[in-house]
Every structure is written in C-alpha cells, then in structure tokens.
Design a protein around this motif. Structure first.
Motif, PDB file in Angstrom:
ATOM      1  N   GLY A  71      16.243  71.453 -58.765  1.00 52.87           N
ATOM      2  CA  GLY A  71      15.051  72.106 -58.172  1.00 52.87           C
ATOM      3  C   GLY A  71      15.023  71.966 -56.984  1.00 52.87           C
ATOM      4  O   GLY A  71      13.335  72.226 -56.680  1.00 52.87           O
ATOM      5  N   ARG A  72      15.376  71.004 -55.915  1.00 50.82           N
ATOM      6  CA  ARG A  72      15.025  71.355 -54.362  1.00 50.82           C
ATOM      7  C   ARG A  72      15.623  72.585 -53.599  1.00 50.82           C
ATOM      8  O   ARG A  72      17.016  72.585 -54.041  1.00 50.82           O
ATOM      9  CB  ARG A  72      15.883  69.860 -54.184  1.00 50.82           C
ATOM     10  CG  ARG A  72      15.892  68.821 -54.158  1.00 50.82           C
ATOM     11  CD  ARG A  72      16.703  67.675 -53.683  1.00 50.82           C
ATOM     12  NE  ARG A  72      16.283  68.017 -51.787  1.00 50.82           N
ATOM     13  CZ  ARG A  72      16.787  66.573 -51.306  1.00 50.82           C
ATOM     14  NH1 ARG A  72      17.768  66.400 -51.793  1.00 50.82           N
ATOM     15  NH2 ARG A  72      17.028  66.502 -50.375  1.00 50.82           N
ATOM     16  N   SER A  85      25.474  67.347 -53.898  1.00 50.75           N
ATOM     17  CA  SER A  85      24.958  67.655 -55.458  1.00 50.75           C
ATOM     18  C   SER A  85      24.484  68.706 -55.509  1.00 50.75           C
ATOM     19  O   SER A  85      25.074  69.631 -55.037  1.00 50.75           O
ATOM     20  CB  SER A  85      23.262  66.449 -54.977  1.00 50.75           C
ATOM     21  OG  SER A  85      22.621  68.121 -54.461  1.00 50.75           O
ATOM     22  N   ALA A  86      24.004  69.031 -56.691  1.00 50.40           N
ATOM     23  CA  ALA A  86      23.734  70.016 -57.669  1.00 50.40           C
ATOM     24  C   ALA A  86      23.094  71.135 -57.177  1.00 50.40           C
ATOM     25  O   ALA A  86      23.446  71.984 -56.970  1.00 50.40           O
ATOM     26  CB  ALA A  86      23.836  70.903 -58.973  1.00 50.40           C
ATOM     27  N   ASP A  87      22.171  70.557 -55.781  1.00 53.10           N
ATOM     28  CA  ASP A  87      21.322  71.015 -55.608  1.00 53.10           C
ATOM     29  C   ASP A  87      22.377  71.690 -54.053  1.00 53.10           C
ATOM     30  O   ASP A  87      22.074  73.183 -53.820  1.00 53.10           O
ATOM     31  CB  ASP A  87      19.999  70.524 -55.009  1.00 53.10           C
ATOM     32  CG  ASP A  87      18.792  70.369 -56.119  1.00 53.10           C
ATOM     33  OD1 ASP A  87      18.555  70.711 -57.727  1.00 53.10           O
ATOM     34  OD2 ASP A  87      18.788  69.151 -56.454  1.00 53.10           O
ATOM     35  N   ASP A  88      22.487  70.270 -53.359  1.00 53.89           N
ATOM     36  CA  ASP A  88      23.891  70.950 -52.013  1.00 53.89           C
ATOM     37  C   ASP A  88      24.266  72.291 -52.346  1.00 53.89           C
ATOM     38  O   ASP A  88      24.427  73.235 -51.805  1.00 53.89           O
ATOM     39  CB  ASP A  88      24.069  69.791 -52.295  1.00 53.89           C
ATOM     40  CG  ASP A  88      23.511  68.822 -51.586  1.00 53.89           C
ATOM     41  OD1 ASP A  88      22.088  69.063 -50.832  1.00 53.89           O
ATOM     42  OD2 ASP A  88      24.422  67.791 -51.728  1.00 53.89           O
ATOM     43  N   GLN A 146      38.253  71.884 -59.416  1.00 52.67           N
ATOM     44  CA  GLN A 146      38.788  71.880 -58.815  1.00 52.67           C
ATOM     45  C   GLN A 146      37.971  70.715 -57.673  1.00 52.67           C
ATOM     46  O   GLN A 146      37.527  69.826 -57.389  1.00 52.67           O
ATOM     47  CB  GLN A 146      40.307  71.869 -58.116  1.00 52.67           C
ATOM     48  CG  GLN A 146      41.382  71.311 -58.979  1.00 52.67           C
ATOM     49  CD  GLN A 146      43.007  72.035 -58.658  1.00 52.67           C
ATOM     50  OE1 GLN A 146      42.421  72.282 -58.035  1.00 52.67           O
ATOM     51  NE2 GLN A 146      43.806  71.651 -59.270  1.00 52.67           N
ATOM     52  N   HIS A 147      37.545  71.748 -57.094  1.00 52.24           N
ATOM     53  CA  HIS A 147      36.066  71.539 -55.753  1.00 52.24           C
ATOM     54  C   HIS A 147      35.044  71.443 -56.211  1.00 52.24           C
ATOM     55  O   HIS A 147      34.419  70.765 -55.414  1.00 52.24           O
ATOM     56  CB  HIS A 147      36.831  72.994 -55.653  1.00 52.24           C
ATOM     57  CG  HIS A 147      38.258  73.310 -54.358  1.00 52.24           C
ATOM     58  ND1 HIS A 147      38.500  74.926 -53.603  1.00 52.24           N
ATOM     59  CD2 HIS A 147      39.292  72.307 -54.169  1.00 52.24           C
ATOM     60  CE1 HIS A 147      39.293  74.767 -54.043  1.00 52.24           C
ATOM     61  NE2 HIS A 147      40.229  73.584 -53.871  1.00 52.24           N
ATOM     62  N   VAL A 148      34.507  71.402 -57.257  1.00 56.70           N
ATOM     63  CA  VAL A 148      33.287  71.099 -57.970  1.00 56.70           C
ATOM     64  C   VAL A 148      33.270  69.943 -58.056  1.00 56.70           C
ATOM     65  O   VAL A 148      32.481  69.218 -57.687  1.00 56.70           O
ATOM     66  CB  VAL A 148      32.545  72.079 -58.936  1.00 56.70           C
ATOM     67  CG1 VAL A 148      32.070  71.282 -59.403  1.00 56.70           C
ATOM     68  CG2 VAL A 148      32.922  73.110 -58.341  1.00 56.70           C
ATOM     69  N   ARG A 149      34.828  69.012 -58.855  1.00 55.98           N
ATOM     70  CA  ARG A 149      34.713  67.581 -58.721  1.00 55.98           C
ATOM     71  C   ARG A 149      34.927  67.482 -57.297  1.00 55.98           C
ATOM     72  O   ARG A 149      34.109  65.739 -58.111  1.00 55.98           O
ATOM     73  CB  ARG A 149      36.257  67.329 -60.038  1.00 55.98           C
ATOM     74  CG  ARG A 149      35.937  67.574 -60.960  1.00 55.98           C
ATOM     75  CD  ARG A 149      34.842  66.961 -61.735  1.00 55.98           C
ATOM     76  NE  ARG A 149      34.742  66.778 -63.067  1.00 55.98           N
ATOM     77  CZ  ARG A 149      34.222  66.240 -64.568  1.00 55.98           C
ATOM     78  NH1 ARG A 149      33.033  65.179 -63.902  1.00 55.98           N
ATOM     79  NH2 ARG A 149      34.282  66.489 -65.313  1.00 55.98           N
ATOM     80  N   MET A 150      35.758  67.186 -56.332  1.00 55.32           N
ATOM     81  CA  MET A 150      36.046  66.894 -55.325  1.00 55.32           C
ATOM     82  C   MET A 150      34.367  67.033 -54.810  1.00 55.32           C
ATOM     83  O   MET A 150      33.696  65.642 -53.983  1.00 55.32           O
ATOM     84  CB  MET A 150      36.395  67.779 -54.437  1.00 55.32           C
ATOM     85  CG  MET A 150      37.110  67.610 -53.022  1.00 55.32           C
ATOM     86  SD  MET A 150      38.272  68.867 -52.169  1.00 55.32           S
ATOM     87  CE  MET A 150      38.193  68.283 -51.208  1.00 55.32           C
ATOM     88  N   ALA A 151      33.545  67.617 -55.044  1.00 55.00           N
ATOM     89  CA  ALA A 151      32.495  68.074 -54.027  1.00 55.00           C
ATOM     90  C   ALA A 151      31.523  66.814 -54.849  1.00 55.00           C
ATOM     91  O   ALA A 151      31.241  66.500 -54.067  1.00 55.00           O
ATOM     92  CB  ALA A 151      31.473  69.317 -53.445  1.00 55.00           C
ATOM     93  N   ALA A 152      31.066  66.775 -56.131  1.00 54.93           N
ATOM     94  CA  ALA A 152      30.449  65.571 -56.260  1.00 54.93           C
ATOM     95  C   ALA A 152      31.084  64.281 -56.437  1.00 54.93           C
ATOM     96  O   ALA A 152      30.247  63.521 -55.512  1.00 54.93           O
ATOM     97  CB  ALA A 152      31.081  65.524 -57.935  1.00 54.93           C
ATOM     98  N   ASP A 153      32.514  64.796 -56.128  1.00 60.41           N
ATOM     99  CA  ASP A 153      32.877  62.795 -55.634  1.00 60.41           C
ATOM    100  C   ASP A 153      32.742  62.548 -54.606  1.00 60.41           C
ATOM    101  O   ASP A 153      32.418  61.399 -53.829  1.00 60.41           O
ATOM    102  CB  ASP A 153      34.556  62.741 -56.080  1.00 60.41           C
ATOM    103  CG  ASP A 153      34.719  63.387 -57.735  1.00 60.41           C
ATOM    104  OD1 ASP A 153      34.476  62.894 -58.176  1.00 60.41           O
ATOM    105  OD2 ASP A 153      36.477  63.349 -58.009  1.00 60.41           O
ATOM    106  N   SER A 154      32.409  63.737 -53.811  1.00 63.49           N
ATOM    107  CA  SER A 154      32.458  63.325 -52.515  1.00 63.49           C
ATOM    108  C   SER A 154      30.676  62.956 -51.816  1.00 63.49           C
ATOM    109  O   SER A 154      29.735  63.456 -50.399  1.00 63.49           O
ATOM    110  CB  SER A 154      32.700  63.970 -50.826  1.00 63.49           C
ATOM    111  OG  SER A 154      34.240  64.465 -51.527  1.00 63.49           O
ATOM    112  N   MET A 164      16.331  76.241 -44.645  1.00 60.35           N
ATOM    113  CA  MET A 164      17.768  75.666 -45.591  1.00 60.35           C
ATOM    114  C   MET A 164      17.953  74.139 -44.628  1.00 60.35           C
ATOM    115  O   MET A 164      17.730  74.111 -43.875  1.00 60.35           O
ATOM    116  CB  MET A 164      19.017  76.601 -45.585  1.00 60.35           C
ATOM    117  CG  MET A 164      18.591  77.440 -46.336  1.00 60.35           C
ATOM    118  SD  MET A 164      20.446  78.368 -46.624  1.00 60.35           S
ATOM    119  CE  MET A 164      19.564  78.958 -47.782  1.00 60.35           C
ATOM    120  N   ARG A 165      17.367  72.858 -45.784  1.00 64.17           N
ATOM    121  CA  ARG A 165      17.670  71.943 -44.916  1.00 64.17           C
ATOM    122  C   ARG A 165      18.703  70.976 -45.756  1.00 64.17           C
ATOM    123  O   ARG A 165      19.109  70.058 -45.208  1.00 64.17           O
ATOM    124  CB  ARG A 165      15.920  71.512 -45.502  1.00 64.17           C
ATOM    125  CG  ARG A 165      15.308  71.606 -44.690  1.00 64.17           C
ATOM    126  CD  ARG A 165      14.993  71.489 -42.706  1.00 64.17           C
ATOM    127  NE  ARG A 165      14.497  72.214 -42.179  1.00 64.17           N
ATOM    128  CZ  ARG A 165      14.097  73.291 -41.771  1.00 64.17           C
ATOM    129  NH1 ARG A 165      15.823  73.871 -42.015  1.00 64.17           N
ATOM    130  NH2 ARG A 165      13.239  74.111 -40.625  1.00 64.17           N
TER     131      ARG A 165
END
Length: 223
Positions: A103-104, A62-65, A51-59, A146-147
C-alpha cells in the motif's frame, strides 16, 4: 523454465551473458525495471514478463515498486497497455505466492494545477495544442509525487520507451537531459540504449546515432 527450442535457448543465453558483461554501468535492479518497461511497451506479458517479474524480485524490486513502475510508464505506453501488465502482475503474484503490495503509494494530485515539467516545454506544447498541453500537465502532475523509483530510474525507463517507440526527438532529449541532471554519466546513458538492443537491435542502433549527437551537444564545454 521449459525448453521450447534448444537452439533458441542457446542464443538467448549467449545474448544474456554478453549483455551482463558489456553493461556493467547498470545495476541488476535497473536492468529488471528496463526489462519490465519493454514488456509493457511491447505487450510481451507471457513468459518474458513472468521471467522479468522474478528477476525484479531477485534484484530487490518490491511489489510496491512494480506498481509504481506501471503507473509511471502508463504515461508513455498508454493506460491500456499498463493495465494489461497490472492484471498480469497480480495474476503472477497469486500463482507463484510472491509478496503483494503493502500500500505504499503517492498522492495523485489529479485536481491540482500546474506541472513539474520545465516551463519552456509546457509553453512549446501549449503553442502546439492547448488541450493536449492540459493532458500532458495532468499526466506529469499525477506522477510528481512518486518516490519509490529514483529520478535516475525514471529517466532510464523513459529513455527505453523512446528507443522502443523510436520517439527520438523532443521526448528523448528531455529524458536524456533528466538522466544527466540526476547524475547519470554519458556512459551510463549510453548503456541504457545499449541494453535496449535486447528488445530490438535496429531500434537501438538508430537511437545510438541520435544519442551521440545529443550527448555531444548537451555535454559540450562552453567556450
């Protein structure tokens, strides 16, 4: 989402509504990052993590983040817990067709020397145990580049870890100081602890007492 228990769903929905209304100080992105941090620390890598991965994507996370989050939180959660979350994240991305990492990354600098930690903290830890201080230097140095996550986000993440693990002495002070130094207001710092109540109310209650004391000390106007 499948309804496992109607009463539980009602309780959870009411909790989410209250937290949304009572914590306007945090962005949707920040809330998603803190939810995922709690999942790693508490190893709730099933339905809550999905659920929280989905929540993160909606917010807009990114996958890199997400990978930088897991690399960062491994410092405090421990590498085994972060590795379990990383494996689960990759599994969810495959299952649901979510965008993968591009790959970032950042320079790890594992072979360097020194540490971005404050000198006074490093000296205190070295006096406590020299080999442990070298471990701390390595962990902080490997994260120095980390940036993708802001300093504010990283500070809020570590504050949440402190609440969940009840490490409310040296580390909580350091992480709160970092948050304030990154421009967070006392009310925003308070909102981080308030938000952590969804992962354990009594832990947040105890942390709120400690936070009050620290804020009074750190924001006191010099005479």
């Amino acid at each position: 989402m499948e309804c496992l228990d109607a009463v539980f769903d009602e309780m959870a929905a009411a909790t989410d509504r209250l937290l949304q209304n009572e914590i306007p100080e945090l962005s949707a992105r920040e809330k998603a990052l803190l939810c995922l941090t709690a999942d790693v620390c508490q190893q709730t890598l099933g339905l809550p993590f999905a659920q929280h991965v989905r929540m993160a994507a909606d917010s807009g996370v990114s996958a890199d983040d997400l990978r930088e989050l897991l690399r960062f939180v491994a410092y405090d959660s421990g590498y085994p817990a972060a590795l379990s979350a990383l494996a689960r994240l990759a599994e969810l991305e495959r299952e649901h067709g979510l965008p993968g990492p591009t790959g970032r990354e950042h320079e790890v600098n594992a072979g360097g020397t020194g540490s971005p930690l404050p000198a006074a903290m490093r000296q205190a830890v070295a006096a406590l145990d020299e080999p442990f201080s070298r471990y701390m230097d390595l962990q902080s140095r490997m994260r120095g580049g980390m940036r993708l996550l802001s300093v504010r986000e990283r500070a809020f993440i570590t504050m949440t870890v402190d609440v969940l693990y009840q490490t409310l002495a040296e580390s909580f002070r350091a992480h709160l100081t970092r948050a304030l130094g990154a421009g967070a207001t006392p009310e925003e710092a308070r909102a981080v602890v308030r938000f952590s109540a969804r992962f354990g109310m009594t832990k947040a209650w105890r942390a709120m007492h400690v936070l009050d004391t620290l804020l009074a000390e750190l924001t006191a106007t010099p005479a």
